[in-house]
Design a protein around this motif. Structure first.
Motif, short mmCIF file in Angstrom:
data_model
loop_
_atom_site.label_atom_id
_atom_site.label_comp_id
_atom_site.label_asym_id
_atom_site.label_seq_id
_atom_site.Cartn_x
_atom_site.Cartn_y
_atom_site.Cartn_z
N HIS A 25 0.86 -1.20 0.00
CA HIS A 25 0.00 0.00 0.00
C HIS A 25 0.89 1.24 0.00
O HIS A 25 1.45 1.60 1.03
CB HIS A 25 -0.90 -0.08 1.25
N HIS A 57 -4.95 6.86 -4.79
CA HIS A 57 -6.37 7.06 -4.51
C HIS A 57 -7.17 7.17 -5.81
O HIS A 57 -6.97 8.11 -6.61
CB HIS A 57 -6.59 8.35 -3.71
N GLU A 82 -6.56 2.61 -4.16
CA GLU A 82 -7.24 2.77 -2.86
C GLU A 82 -8.50 3.58 -3.14
O GLU A 82 -8.42 4.76 -3.50
CB GLU A 82 -6.34 3.47 -1.84
N HIS A 93 -11.73 3.18 3.30
CA HIS A 93 -10.83 3.05 2.15
C HIS A 93 -10.69 1.58 1.77
O HIS A 93 -10.41 0.75 2.63
CB HIS A 93 -9.45 3.64 2.48
N HIS A 209 -6.48 -0.04 6.52
CA HIS A 209 -6.51 0.47 7.91
C HIS A 209 -7.93 0.50 8.51
O HIS A 209 -8.43 1.57 8.86
CB HIS A 209 -5.86 1.86 8.00
N ASP A 267 1.65 2.46 3.67
CA ASP A 267 0.82 3.60 3.28
C ASP A 267 1.73 4.81 3.02
O ASP A 267 1.40 5.94 3.36
CB ASP A 267 -0.22 3.91 4.36
ZN LIG Z 1 -6.34 5.31 3.37
#
Ligand SMILES: [Zn+2]
Ligand SMILES: [Zn+2]
Length: 311
Positions: A25, A57, A82, A93, A209, A267
């Motif tokens: 991620h 995203h 995401e 998400h 998450h 992330d």
């Molecule tokens: Zn996120």
């Protein structure tokens, strides 16, 4: 897709993915990271990662460039997105791995989300001006770089650039978060519909998450997650900096009870987010193997090409 790419099918990549470091991620500057897909892939390779998931995203814009860079350095790349979703009235998400980018319903939803983000931008700037901050779209464009999805993180960067706040966190706390004067609601996909769209596109879904303290996650209790599994959810991102040790233990137990795949990731956003260094959390090779097997099965069921992982 180029012939140089190894297809990891239902037979399983286990033998090839022995002792490897896997980060599933990360974000490039095609969404709100600060590195180009090429730089991100090169850095991942230089820092000793073997498998990298690129999950900008709501956009697949960075995929082609990342594929080229991954082939150059010899890194395995898992293409993902995401996706901004809602479930039970709360934002969630969703990490979607290896979907076919040409699948209509998925493409349609992503466009809707991106359109919602573009119309949110001027509305947010107007609200900020109402509270006395002199900011316009050029201020945001100046700091946004090559992104396909100019959004709140870039407004936050512009606020830093203008000297209004010291960093992105403060921008969200004071102005851009749900209780801030600059907050504007925007379209997000229905989570269950999105999981079905990802499966329809021959991909697999993992909740990002799930129990991060900065999100309200009351909809994602055990019953909620079991419900999502029934529509096709494959896994939970357990090891993430927004989860403390106890949260990770509870989520891991829940994933084990339900038979969901457990992932871990950084992330990473480049310089856009502190304490999210590449590889700060990783995914176990056997969990990636399960995920790739589910993706291959999903691709076969959807009658689409078996997803390829760049090697
Ligand atoms: Zn996120
Ligand atoms: Zn992320």
């Amino acid at each position: 897709m180029a012939a140089a790419r190894t297809r990891l099918g239902p037979a399983g990549p286990a033998t090839r993915l022995g002792a490897v470091r896997i980060d599933l991620h990360t974000h490039s500057d095609r969404s709100d990271g600060t590195e180009s897909p090429t730089d991100l892939v090169r850095r991942a390779h230089a820092e000793g990662l073997d498998v990298l998931g690129l999950t900008d995203h709501d956009t697949m814009e960075g995929w082609d460039e990342a594929v080229t860079a991954a082939e150059e350095v010899g890194l395995s790349l898992v293409r993902g997105i995401e996706v901004s979703c809602t479930f039970g009235g709360y934002g969630v998400h969703l990490l979607a791995y290896l979907p076919d980018p040409g699948y209509g319903p998925l493409d349609h939803e992503l466009r809707r989300i991106l359109d919602g983000r573009s119309s949110r931008l001027p509305a947010t700037l107007a609200r900020l001006r109402e509270v006395g901050i002199g900011i316009d779209v050029e201020d945001v464009r100046r700091v946004a770089g090559a992104t396909a999805a100019m959004g709140r993180p870039h407004i936050a960067d512009a606020l830093v650039d203008l000297g209004v706040v010291v960093d992105r966190n403060q921008a969200f706390e004071r102005y851009l978060g749900p209780r801030g004067p600059g907050y504007v609601h925007r379209y997000a996909a229905d989570l269950e519909d999105m999981i079905e769209a990802v499966t329809g596109a021959g991909g697999v879904s993992v909740i990002a998450h799930p129990w991060a303290s900065r999100h309200d996650h009351r909809a994602l209790d055990a019953a909620g997650i079991a419900r999502l599994q029934r529509v096709g959810l494959a896994g939970l991102e357990v090891d993430h900096e927004d989860h403390d040790a106890r949260t990770r233990a509870e989520l891991r137990a829940l994933a084990r009870d339900l038979g969901l795949v457990v992932t871990g990731s950084s992330d990473h956003h480049g310089a856009g987010k502190v304490d999210h260094d590449l590889g700060c959390n990783t995914t176990a090779p056997e969990e990636l193997e399960r995920l790739l097997e589910l993706a291959a099965r999903s691709a076969v069921a959807a009658d689409r090409a078996v997803p390829a992982v760049v090697r």
